[in-house]
Design an enzyme around this catalytic site. Sequence first.
Site, short mmCIF file in Angstrom:
data_model
loop_
_atom_site.label_atom_id
_atom_site.label_comp_id
_atom_site.label_asym_id
_atom_site.label_seq_id
_atom_site.Cartn_x
_atom_site.Cartn_y
_atom_site.Cartn_z
N ASN A 107 0.99 -1.16 -0.24
CA ASN A 107 -0.25 -0.25 0.60
C ASN A 107 0.81 1.17 -0.36
OD1 ASN A 107 -2.09 -1.94 0.00
ND2 ASN A 107 -2.65 -1.51 2.22
N HIS A 124 5.82 -1.10 -3.03
CA HIS A 124 5.46 0.09 -4.09
C HIS A 124 5.65 1.86 -3.52
CE1 HIS A 124 2.46 -3.81 -5.26
NE2 HIS A 124 4.53 -4.31 -5.36
N CYS A 161 10.72 20.36 -9.39
CA CYS A 161 12.05 20.53 -8.80
C CYS A 161 12.79 22.07 -8.61
CB CYS A 161 12.84 19.84 -9.62
SG CYS A 161 14.48 18.93 -8.50
N ALA A 245 -10.18 -7.50 7.25
CA ALA A 245 -8.76 -7.17 8.05
C ALA A 245 -9.51 -6.86 8.98
CB ALA A 245 -8.32 -7.19 7.08
#
Length: 260
Positions: A107, A124, A161, A245
Amino acid sequence: MQNDHLAMPDRLFDLLTPARRIAVLTGAGMSAESGIPTFRGASNGLWSNFDPETLATANAWRNDKALVWGWYQWRTAMVEQAQPHEGHRALAELSALRPGLVVVTQNVDDLHERAGCLDVIHLHGSLFAPRCFACARSCPHQPADPALAARPALRMTPPVCAHCGGFIRPGVVWFGEQLPKASLARAVQVITECDALLVIGTSGVVHPAASLPGLARKRGVPVVEINPEPTALTPEVDLAWQVPAGQGLARLMCPSLDSI
Ligand code: OAD
């Protein structure tokens, strides 16, 4: 009130009690009860409603940065407004009892951390670690506008950036990209050394994450799946507990809930 469907299997305690080093592999289903959509859910799964080719690849970014950035800002806004649920908190409690517990997550949210889990490996990437697409330097995360949570299709120009002027991209792994090397290496080590593995809320179809339970199985380490549906991994686990869960983990930490 007794709910047999949710009652904790006795074997779960037998498998977990002797384990000093517990590893936990989580996927999108872990965050579902916090209101975050999974990827492959039939009706509200992200990949049922959005095309990953146009949103989650480096080519998608090159073709239409504003579309991609806007979509990830929507997901960030949703996560920022979500709260960890009782299952996230139960895992944090378990980690206090078993300090060797490590969460390996696919996640990109921060719900494990916000619940109090101290050792979380993000396979990830993370919505909270944006970086420059050109020079790869990281860039400070700016909270998303909360109003975006209700507007999935808004196009937004990404920031630039401060070092090279390139566009800032979401800090997640896209299709076709390598997983962060250090995170994957540590995940392999943790699962190679654990005494028990909990696999929670993943369909088990995306590799290399889906190959990790096999490392524990090969060593004869107990693997327990917590997922309301059978998955690609179910035939390989020692115990499949078909429960959401949040409800399952809350019962694991407070078994007396079974007899309420
Ligand atoms: P999926 O959407 O493929 O699978 C979610 C799993 O969660 C399914 O097996 C559901 O049955 C289960 N589930 C749903 N609700 C649940 C609940 N309340 N409690 C427990 N389980 C529940 O998500 P992932 O397996 O995480 O990659 O997907 C893996 C990767 O595919 C993601 O990290 C993402 C995606 O493409 C990238 O973006 C790189």
